[in-house]
Design a protein around this motif. Structure first.
Motif, PDB file in Angstrom:
ATOM      1  N   SER A  45       0.831  -1.213   0.000  1.00 36.45           N
ATOM      2  CA  SER A  45       0.000   0.000   0.000  1.00 36.45           C
ATOM      3  C   SER A  45       0.861   1.257   0.000  1.00 36.45           C
ATOM      4  O   SER A  45       0.568   2.216  -0.722  1.00 36.45           O
ATOM      5  CB  SER A  45      -0.922   0.019   1.218  1.00 36.45           C
ATOM      6  OG  SER A  45      -1.837  -1.031   1.142  1.00 36.45           O
ATOM      7  N   ASP A  46       1.922   1.242   0.796  1.00 39.42           N
ATOM      8  CA  ASP A  46       2.816   2.403   0.828  1.00 39.42           C
ATOM      9  C   ASP A  46       3.495   2.613  -0.518  1.00 39.42           C
ATOM     10  O   ASP A  46       3.591   3.743  -1.009  1.00 39.42           O
ATOM     11  CB  ASP A  46       3.884   2.236   1.913  1.00 39.42           C
ATOM     12  CG  ASP A  46       3.321   2.290   3.317  1.00 39.42           C
ATOM     13  OD1 ASP A  46       2.178   2.785   3.494  1.00 39.42           O
ATOM     14  OD2 ASP A  46       4.015   1.832   4.240  1.00 39.42           O
ATOM     15  N   LYS A  49       0.949   3.976  -3.068  1.00 46.09           N
ATOM     16  CA  LYS A  49       0.696   5.413  -2.876  1.00 46.09           C
ATOM     17  C   LYS A  49       1.853   6.244  -3.405  1.00 46.09           C
ATOM     18  O   LYS A  49       1.656   7.314  -3.980  1.00 46.09           O
ATOM     19  CB  LYS A  49       0.443   5.717  -1.410  1.00 46.09           C
ATOM     20  CG  LYS A  49      -0.885   5.178  -0.920  1.00 46.09           C
ATOM     21  CD  LYS A  49      -1.042   5.360   0.577  1.00 46.09           C
ATOM     22  CE  LYS A  49      -2.274   4.648   1.084  1.00 46.09           C
ATOM     23  NZ  LYS A  49      -2.356   4.634   2.546  1.00 46.09           N
ATOM     24  N   LYS A  50       3.074   5.753  -3.212  1.00 42.47           N
ATOM     25  CA  LYS A  50       4.252   6.465  -3.713  1.00 42.47           C
ATOM     26  C   LYS A  50       4.260   6.458  -5.238  1.00 42.47           C
ATOM     27  O   LYS A  50       4.550   7.482  -5.869  1.00 42.47           O
ATOM     28  CB  LYS A  50       5.527   5.823  -3.156  1.00 42.47           C
ATOM     29  CG  LYS A  50       6.765   6.579  -3.499  1.00 42.47           C
ATOM     30  CD  LYS A  50       6.773   7.943  -2.843  1.00 42.47           C
ATOM     31  CE  LYS A  50       8.075   8.661  -3.125  1.00 42.47           C
ATOM     32  NZ  LYS A  50       8.079  10.027  -2.592  1.00 42.47           N
ATOM     33  N   GLN A  52       1.655   6.211  -7.203  1.00 38.30           N
ATOM     34  CA  GLN A  52       0.581   7.121  -7.599  1.00 38.30           C
ATOM     35  C   GLN A  52       1.059   8.564  -7.526  1.00 38.30           C
ATOM     36  O   GLN A  52       0.845   9.357  -8.447  1.00 38.30           O
ATOM     37  CB  GLN A  52      -0.631   6.893  -6.697  1.00 38.30           C
ATOM     38  CG  GLN A  52      -1.861   7.662  -7.108  1.00 38.30           C
ATOM     39  CD  GLN A  52      -3.006   7.413  -6.136  1.00 38.30           C
ATOM     40  OE1 GLN A  52      -2.828   7.505  -4.914  1.00 38.30           O
ATOM     41  NE2 GLN A  52      -4.170   7.093  -6.669  1.00 38.30           N
ATOM     42  N   SER A  53       1.739   8.908  -6.454  1.00 36.47           N
ATOM     43  CA  SER A  53       2.232  10.262  -6.242  1.00 36.47           C
ATOM     44  C   SER A  53       3.281  10.660  -7.290  1.00 36.47           C
ATOM     45  O   SER A  53       3.246  11.768  -7.826  1.00 36.47           O
ATOM     46  CB  SER A  53       2.827  10.364  -4.839  1.00 36.47           C
ATOM     47  OG  SER A  53       3.531  11.544  -4.670  1.00 36.47           O
ATOM     48  N   GLU A  56       1.534  11.087 -10.677  1.00 37.31           N
ATOM     49  CA  GLU A  56       0.631  12.242 -10.643  1.00 37.31           C
ATOM     50  C   GLU A  56       1.415  13.546 -10.681  1.00 37.31           C
ATOM     51  O   GLU A  56       1.032  14.498 -11.365  1.00 37.31           O
ATOM     52  CB  GLU A  56      -0.247  12.196  -9.397  1.00 37.31           C
ATOM     53  CG  GLU A  56      -1.258  13.318  -9.348  1.00 37.31           C
ATOM     54  CD  GLU A  56      -2.174  13.227  -8.139  1.00 37.31           C
ATOM     55  OE1 GLU A  56      -3.022  14.128  -7.992  1.00 37.31           O
ATOM     56  OE2 GLU A  56      -2.047  12.287  -7.340  1.00 37.31           O
ATOM     57  N   TRP A  62      -4.244  11.428 -12.427  1.00 35.82           N
ATOM     58  CA  TRP A  62      -4.392  10.513 -11.310  1.00 35.82           C
ATOM     59  C   TRP A  62      -4.537   9.092 -11.827  1.00 35.82           C
ATOM     60  O   TRP A  62      -5.286   8.825 -12.759  1.00 35.82           O
ATOM     61  CB  TRP A  62      -5.618  10.950 -10.520  1.00 35.82           C
ATOM     62  CG  TRP A  62      -5.878  10.198  -9.286  1.00 35.82           C
ATOM     63  CD1 TRP A  62      -5.240  10.326  -8.088  1.00 35.82           C
ATOM     64  CD2 TRP A  62      -6.860   9.183  -9.098  1.00 35.82           C
ATOM     65  NE1 TRP A  62      -5.768   9.468  -7.169  1.00 35.82           N
ATOM     66  CE2 TRP A  62      -6.769   8.748  -7.765  1.00 35.82           C
ATOM     67  CE3 TRP A  62      -7.812   8.597  -9.926  1.00 35.82           C
ATOM     68  CZ2 TRP A  62      -7.584   7.762  -7.244  1.00 35.82           C
ATOM     69  CZ3 TRP A  62      -8.625   7.612  -9.409  1.00 35.82           C
ATOM     70  CH2 TRP A  62      -8.507   7.209  -8.080  1.00 35.82           C
ATOM     71  N   LEU A  65      -5.704   3.931  -7.396  1.00 37.14           N
ATOM     72  CA  LEU A  65      -4.807   3.256  -6.467  1.00 37.14           C
ATOM     73  C   LEU A  65      -4.755   1.746  -6.719  1.00 37.14           C
ATOM     74  O   LEU A  65      -3.700   1.135  -6.572  1.00 37.14           O
ATOM     75  CB  LEU A  65      -5.212   3.551  -5.023  1.00 37.14           C
ATOM     76  CG  LEU A  65      -4.222   3.097  -3.958  1.00 37.14           C
ATOM     77  CD1 LEU A  65      -2.857   3.756  -4.151  1.00 37.14           C
ATOM     78  CD2 LEU A  65      -4.750   3.382  -2.573  1.00 37.14           C
ATOM     79  N   CYS A  68      -2.099   0.928  -9.105  1.00 35.28           N
ATOM     80  CA  CYS A  68      -0.785   1.102  -8.486  1.00 35.28           C
ATOM     81  C   CYS A  68      -0.469  -0.055  -7.538  1.00 35.28           C
ATOM     82  O   CYS A  68       0.678  -0.485  -7.438  1.00 35.28           O
ATOM     83  CB  CYS A  68      -0.720   2.440  -7.749  1.00 35.28           C
ATOM     84  SG  CYS A  68      -0.906   3.868  -8.842  1.00 35.28           S
ATOM     85  N   VAL A  69      -1.498  -0.555  -6.857  1.00 37.86           N
ATOM     86  CA  VAL A  69      -1.306  -1.696  -5.963  1.00 37.86           C
ATOM     87  C   VAL A  69      -0.882  -2.921  -6.773  1.00 37.86           C
ATOM     88  O   VAL A  69       0.020  -3.657  -6.366  1.00 37.86           O
ATOM     89  CB  VAL A  69      -2.583  -1.983  -5.143  1.00 37.86           C
ATOM     90  CG1 VAL A  69      -2.489  -3.317  -4.432  1.00 37.86           C
ATOM     91  CG2 VAL A  69      -2.829  -0.866  -4.136  1.00 37.86           C
ATOM     92  N   SER A  72       2.681  -2.547  -7.605  1.00 33.22           N
ATOM     93  CA  SER A  72       3.511  -2.602  -6.399  1.00 33.22           C
ATOM     94  C   SER A  72       3.707  -4.050  -5.951  1.00 33.22           C
ATOM     95  O   SER A  72       4.797  -4.415  -5.502  1.00 33.22           O
ATOM     96  CB  SER A  72       2.921  -1.749  -5.275  1.00 33.22           C
ATOM     97  OG  SER A  72       1.815  -2.372  -4.662  1.00 33.22           O
TER      98      SER A  72
END
Length: 86
Positions: A45-46, A49-50, A52-53, A56, A62, A65, A68-69, A72
Motif C-alpha cells: 500500500s505504501d 501510494k508512492k 501514484q504520487s 501524478e 491521477w 490506487l 498502483c497496488v 507494487s
C-alpha cells in the motif's frame, strides 16, 4: 540476484506498464523514482501510494490506487525474490 539485477528487472516491469496509454518510452523519470522507492518501502500500500504520487506529480493525472497496488505487488515480489536468493 543482486540489487543491480533487481533494479534492472524492476525497470523492465515498469517500462512495460503504460498507465496513461501514451507509449512505454515516456516514463524514464518516473521509473527511476519508483525504483528508488522500492529500495526503502516493503508495504504494497505504501509503495502503491508512492507510485501514484510520482506519476501524478509528473503528468498531473491521477492513476486509480488499485492499478498502483497491482504493480507494487509485482515489484515487491521481485524484491523479496532477490532477498531470498542473496
Amino acid at each position: 540476484m543482486d540489487t543491480r539485477e533487481m533494479n534492472r528487472r524492476a525497470m523492465r516491469i515498469l517500462e512495460e506498464w503504460d498507465p496513461f496509454a501514451i507509449g512505454t518510452d515516456l516514463y524514464d523519470t518516473e521509473i527511476v523514482g519508483v525504483v528508488g522507492a522500492l529500495q526503502v518501502l516493503d508495504d504494497p500500500s505504501d509503495l502503491a501510494k508512492k507510485i501514484q504520487s510520482i506519476y501524478e506529480f509528473s503528468f498531473e493525472k491521477w492513476i486509480p490506487l488499485e492499478r498502483c497496488v497491482e504493480i507494487s505487488y509485482k515489484l515487491l515480489a521481485l524484491k523479496f525474490e532477490a532477498k531470498c536468493i542473496i
